[in-house]
Write a protein that holds these residues in place. Structure first.
Motif, PDB file in Angstrom:
ATOM      1  N   GLY A  42     -12.381  16.003  -1.862  1.00 28.31           N
ATOM      2  CA  GLY A  42     -13.511  15.630  -2.712  1.00 28.31           C
ATOM      3  C   GLY A  42     -13.860  14.156  -2.585  1.00 28.31           C
ATOM      4  O   GLY A  42     -13.152  13.380  -1.935  1.00 28.31           O
ATOM      5  N   ARG A  43     -14.986  13.802  -3.233  1.00 31.75           N
ATOM      6  CA  ARG A  43     -15.423  12.398  -3.258  1.00 31.75           C
ATOM      7  C   ARG A  43     -14.349  11.548  -3.918  1.00 31.75           C
ATOM      8  O   ARG A  43     -13.674  12.000  -4.839  1.00 31.75           O
ATOM      9  N   ARG A  44     -14.218  10.331  -3.475  1.00 36.33           N
ATOM     10  CA  ARG A  44     -13.292   9.327  -4.025  1.00 36.33           C
ATOM     11  C   ARG A  44     -11.823   9.737  -3.922  1.00 36.33           C
ATOM     12  O   ARG A  44     -10.978   9.254  -4.669  1.00 36.33           O
ATOM     13  N   TRP A  45     -11.525  10.639  -3.012  1.00 35.58           N
ATOM     14  CA  TRP A  45     -10.142  11.109  -2.842  1.00 35.58           C
ATOM     15  C   TRP A  45      -9.272  10.055  -2.145  1.00 35.58           C
ATOM     16  O   TRP A  45      -8.050  10.047  -2.291  1.00 35.58           O
ATOM     17  N   GLY A  46      -9.967   9.200  -1.367  1.00 32.82           N
ATOM     18  CA  GLY A  46      -9.228   8.243  -0.538  1.00 32.82           C
ATOM     19  C   GLY A  46      -9.283   8.638   0.931  1.00 32.82           C
ATOM     20  O   GLY A  46      -8.353   8.370   1.689  1.00 32.82           O
ATOM     21  N   LYS A  47     -10.401   9.262   1.338  1.00 32.79           N
ATOM     22  CA  LYS A  47     -10.563   9.720   2.732  1.00 32.79           C
ATOM     23  C   LYS A  47     -10.672   8.531   3.687  1.00 32.79           C
ATOM     24  O   LYS A  47      -9.937   8.432   4.665  1.00 32.79           O
ATOM     25  N   THR A  48     -11.615   7.638   3.361  1.00 32.06           N
ATOM     26  CA  THR A  48     -11.833   6.494   4.256  1.00 32.06           C
ATOM     27  C   THR A  48     -10.572   5.627   4.317  1.00 32.06           C
ATOM     28  O   THR A  48     -10.204   5.105   5.366  1.00 32.06           O
ATOM     29  N   ASN A  90      -6.084  12.721  -6.252  1.00 29.23           N
ATOM     30  CA  ASN A  90      -5.880  11.277  -6.099  1.00 29.23           C
ATOM     31  C   ASN A  90      -5.462  10.731  -7.464  1.00 29.23           C
ATOM     32  O   ASN A  90      -6.277  10.635  -8.383  1.00 29.23           O
ATOM     33  N   TRP A 119       0.850  -1.206   0.000  1.00 27.06           N
ATOM     34  CA  TRP A 119       0.000   0.000   0.000  1.00 27.06           C
ATOM     35  C   TRP A 119       0.873   1.238   0.000  1.00 27.06           C
ATOM     36  O   TRP A 119       1.809   1.357   0.801  1.00 27.06           O
ATOM     37  N   CYS A 120       0.558   2.170  -0.862  1.00 27.90           N
ATOM     38  CA  CYS A 120       1.366   3.384  -0.965  1.00 27.90           C
ATOM     39  C   CYS A 120       0.432   4.588  -0.929  1.00 27.90           C
ATOM     40  O   CYS A 120      -0.426   4.726  -1.816  1.00 27.90           O
ATOM     41  N   PRO A 121       0.527   5.441   0.102  1.00 24.62           N
ATOM     42  CA  PRO A 121      -0.368   6.604   0.140  1.00 24.62           C
ATOM     43  C   PRO A 121      -0.045   7.567  -0.994  1.00 24.62           C
ATOM     44  O   PRO A 121       1.120   7.680  -1.385  1.00 24.62           O
ATOM     45  N   HIS A 122      -1.060   8.252  -1.538  1.00 24.10           N
ATOM     46  CA  HIS A 122      -0.748   9.283  -2.532  1.00 24.10           C
ATOM     47  C   HIS A 122      -0.272  10.533  -1.770  1.00 24.10           C
ATOM     48  O   HIS A 122      -0.402  10.606  -0.547  1.00 24.10           O
ATOM     49  N   GLN A 164      -2.499  12.039   0.926  1.00 23.60           N
ATOM     50  CA  GLN A 164      -2.655  11.133   2.068  1.00 23.60           C
ATOM     51  C   GLN A 164      -1.383  11.141   2.925  1.00 23.60           C
ATOM     52  O   GLN A 164      -1.450  11.133   4.156  1.00 23.60           O
ATOM     53  N   ARG A 211     -12.083  -1.515   6.532  1.00 28.62           N
ATOM     54  CA  ARG A 211     -10.827  -1.139   5.874  1.00 28.62           C
ATOM     55  C   ARG A 211      -9.670  -1.229   6.872  1.00 28.62           C
ATOM     56  O   ARG A 211      -8.569  -1.651   6.528  1.00 28.62           O
ATOM     57  N   LEU A 251      -5.011   7.965  -8.524  1.00 24.47           N
ATOM     58  CA  LEU A 251      -5.619   6.686  -8.908  1.00 24.47           C
ATOM     59  C   LEU A 251      -7.001   6.869  -9.533  1.00 24.47           C
ATOM     60  O   LEU A 251      -7.576   5.943 -10.073  1.00 24.47           O
ATOM     61  N   GLU A 283     -16.416  11.848   7.103  1.00 28.03           N
ATOM     62  CA  GLU A 283     -17.517  12.733   6.682  1.00 28.03           C
ATOM     63  C   GLU A 283     -17.941  13.654   7.829  1.00 28.03           C
ATOM     64  O   GLU A 283     -19.121  13.801   8.153  1.00 28.03           O
TER      65      GLU A 283
HETATM   66  N1  LIG Z   1      -3.357   5.028  -1.521  1.00 28.46           N
HETATM   67  C1  LIG Z   1      -4.210   4.214  -2.129  1.00 28.46           C
HETATM   68  N2  LIG Z   1      -3.771   3.084  -2.770  1.00 28.46           N
HETATM   69  C2  LIG Z   1      -4.632   2.269  -3.415  1.00 28.46           C
HETATM   70  N3  LIG Z   1      -5.955   2.464  -3.479  1.00 28.46           N
HETATM   71  C3  LIG Z   1      -6.460   3.556  -2.866  1.00 28.46           C
HETATM   72  C4  LIG Z   1      -5.620   4.478  -2.159  1.00 28.46           C
HETATM   73  N4  LIG Z   1      -6.409   5.468  -1.655  1.00 28.46           N
HETATM   74  C5  LIG Z   1      -7.660   5.163  -2.022  1.00 28.46           C
HETATM   75  N5  LIG Z   1      -7.695   4.023  -2.748  1.00 28.46           N
HETATM   76  C6  LIG Z   1      -8.890   3.387  -3.351  1.00 28.46           C
HETATM   77  O1  LIG Z   1      -9.649   4.404  -3.974  1.00 28.46           O
HETATM   78  C7  LIG Z   1     -11.042   4.200  -3.775  1.00 28.46           C
HETATM   79  C8  LIG Z   1     -11.624   5.419  -3.058  1.00 28.46           C
HETATM   80  O2  LIG Z   1     -11.107   5.480  -1.757  1.00 28.46           O
HETATM   81  P1  LIG Z   1     -12.006   5.833  -0.491  1.00 28.46           P
HETATM   82  O3  LIG Z   1     -13.233   5.008  -0.446  1.00 28.46           O
HETATM   83  O4  LIG Z   1     -11.115   5.802   0.690  1.00 28.46           O
HETATM   84  O5  LIG Z   1     -12.354   7.318  -0.907  1.00 28.46           O
HETATM   85  P2  LIG Z   1     -13.351   8.340  -0.174  1.00 28.46           P
HETATM   86  O6  LIG Z   1     -12.755   9.677  -0.367  1.00 28.46           O
HETATM   87  O7  LIG Z   1     -13.612   7.893   1.215  1.00 28.46           O
HETATM   88  O8  LIG Z   1     -14.635   8.142  -1.102  1.00 28.46           O
HETATM   89  P3  LIG Z   1     -16.176   8.569  -0.788  1.00 28.46           P
HETATM   90  O9  LIG Z   1     -16.250  10.033  -1.103  1.00 28.46           O
HETATM   91  O10 LIG Z   1     -16.946   7.720  -1.758  1.00 28.46           O
HETATM   92  O11 LIG Z   1     -16.446   8.255   0.645  1.00 28.46           O
HETATM   93  C9  LIG Z   1     -11.180   2.911  -2.971  1.00 28.46           C
HETATM   94  O12 LIG Z   1     -11.392   1.850  -3.841  1.00 28.46           O
HETATM   95  C10 LIG Z   1      -9.823   2.793  -2.298  1.00 28.46           C
HETATM   96  O13 LIG Z   1      -9.502   1.462  -1.970  1.00 28.46           O
END
Ligand SMILES: Nc1ncnc2c1ncn2[C@@H]1O[C@H](COP(=O)(O)OP(=O)(O)OP(=O)(O)O)[C@@H](O)[C@H]1O
Ligand SMILES: [Mg+2]
Length: 404
Positions: free
Chosen positions: A27-33, A181, A5-8, A11, A68, A183, A121
């Motif tokens: 933003g949404r799907r940034w990788g917050k969770t 992000n 696992w590698c943080p962006h 992160q 997670r 990714l 959130e």
């Molecule tokens: N550093 C990382 N390496 C690999 N995958 C990642 C990384 N960060 C996030 N992801 C993947 O990207 C996707 C979005 O991440 P995550 O659900 O954490 O985003 P979020 O910001 O919480 O989204 P939401 O707004 O939908 O709650 C997930 O599939 C997650 O596993």
């Protein structure tokens, strides 16, 4: 940090920050969770005994971060003891993680101590839960708190973010749009931008703190409605918005009068047949026994209403939404919120719908719209509030037991 696992970079910046309060707006799907789970897992794996609390606006969201975290711990070779019911908790070594929602004013959170609290959130968690419930938990331990969220206007989360920008020592803060992000697929972003209004995209993906003149329900009214503590009395009424194509069937149940009312239940369902929608709504209504149920019958006509009546909801009635009717309903809801006459539940979907509900541009007159964000819960709530008796009628109707 965790094998494979590698943080962006965004992160990584969050993980490197050492301030006791961290505020991360993205933003949404940034990788917050994901980054929350990584932070929780690494804290649990430190040698010292650690109590960690993961909070989210709803149980489902709290469980996402919890699962997670379990994955990260396993990736690191740890063997946590995991329990998911009645509420998620895990033990690893001497450390412990609880995952809880902030519903019912955080009653499920009180009375604990924590070394680390993370809130997913956070802009959708009532300010009072953060200030009055979470912050005191850190007092004995000198612990830290991290608030991570997509913005929801200029509420307390925004104010903390601003303090972080000015202070930087006690409060660290950062704002980062979804496209930071690496990714995330640009095609997905383009598609999302075509599905929503420019303002919605700027907030949900651009992570901007926007409150706009077009907003029908001002953020401060909504936040105040979450803090009210109105009495639990009066008649129970309900509003139903039936799903049409891609949207949800929504149900709101309210108790009180137009002078003071409380949202007591809110539900939505997706992907059900007409018959199943009727069944689900009827079953839910039986639990609350409303004296009046108002349904939107635009485009669905009488059959659904009749089916609901046949399913044991005798007080169901229908309204057809003309532009004028819709405007009256929405303005009535807005006025109740503006004047502090309606207490809300911190349901994240409802808060998001209220936040994005807008007046259409002037060229389209005074029509209301909600862009592509769903408005099913707002409509159900507006119908329920419309069904409330005024204060005088309520007094007469609820004093029935004393009359002969
Ligand atoms: N550093 C990382 N390496 C690999 N995958 C990642 C990384 N960060 C996030 N992801 C993947 O990207 C996707 C979005 O991440 P995550 O659900 O954490 O985003 P979020 O910001 O919480 O989204 P939401 O707004 O939908 O709650 C997930 O599939 C997650 O596993
Ligand atoms: Mg998330």
């Amino acid at each position: 940090m965790f094998a494979g696992w590698c943080p962006h970079p965004g992160q990584q910046a969050f993980l490197n920050a050492t301030a006791p309060v961290r505020v991360l707006a993205c933003g949404r799907r940034w990788g917050k969770t994901e980054v929350i789970a990584a932070e929780v897992a690494r804290t649990l794996l430190t040698a010292a005994e650690r109590c960690v609390l993961l909070v989210a606006p709803s149980n489902e969201q709290a469980l996402l971060g919890f699962e997670r975290t379990v994955e990260f711990l396993r990736r690191a070779g740890a063997r946590p003891i995991v329990r998911r019911t009645p509420a998620p908790v895990l033990i690893v070594g001497n450390s412990r993680l609880w995952a809880r929602s902030a519903i019912r004013g955080g009653v499920y959170l009180r009375g604990r101590k924590a070394h680390l609290i993370v809130v997913d959130e956070a802009a959708y968690v009532p300010e009072a839960v953060v200030n009055e419930v979470l912050m005191p938990m850190l007092a004995d331990t000198g612990g830290k708190i991290a608030l991570v969220s997509t913005p929801r206007g200029k509420n307390y989360f925004y104010r903390l973010y601003q303090q972080g920008q000015e202070d930087g020592v006690r409060i660290w803060s950062m704002r980062s749009p979804s496209w930071h992000n690496p990714l995330l697929s640009p095609t997905m972003l383009l598609m999302q931008s075509s599905l929503m209004s420019a303002r919605q995209f700027q907030v949900e993906y651009g992570a901007m703190f926007l409150d706009a003149a077009e907003q029908v329900f001002r953020t401060e009214w909504v936040d105040r409605a979450l803090l009210l503590n109105l009495p639990d009395e009066g008649l129970v009424v309900a509003g139903v918005d039936w799903a049409r194509y891609r949207d949800y069937t929504a149900l709101a149940v309210v108790r009180g009068s137009r002078a003071a009312a409380k949202l007591i239940a809110l539900r939505r369902w997706q992907g059900l047949s007409w018959a199943d929608q009727v069944q689900a709504v009827a079953e839910h209504l039986k639990m609350h026994q409303p004296v009046r149920v108002v349904c939107d019958r635009t485009g669905v006509g009488d059959p659904l209403l009749e089916a609901l009546q046949a399913a044991g909801v005798p007080h169901a009635e229908g309204v057809v939404f003309t532009a004028r009717v819709k405007q009256n309903l929405i303005e009535n809801l807005a006025l109740m919120l503006e004047q502090g006459r309606l207490q809300l539940l911190p349901d994240p979907h409802l808060l998001n719908e209220l936040y994005h509900f807008e007046f259409a541009p002037a060229s389209r007159g005074t029509q209301l719209h909600s862009g592509s964000v769903h408005d099913d819960l707002v409509i159900a709530l507006a119908l329920a509030v419309w069904a409330l008796p005024n204060a005088e009628a309520s007094a007469i109707l609820t004093s029935g037991t004393k009359r002969t």
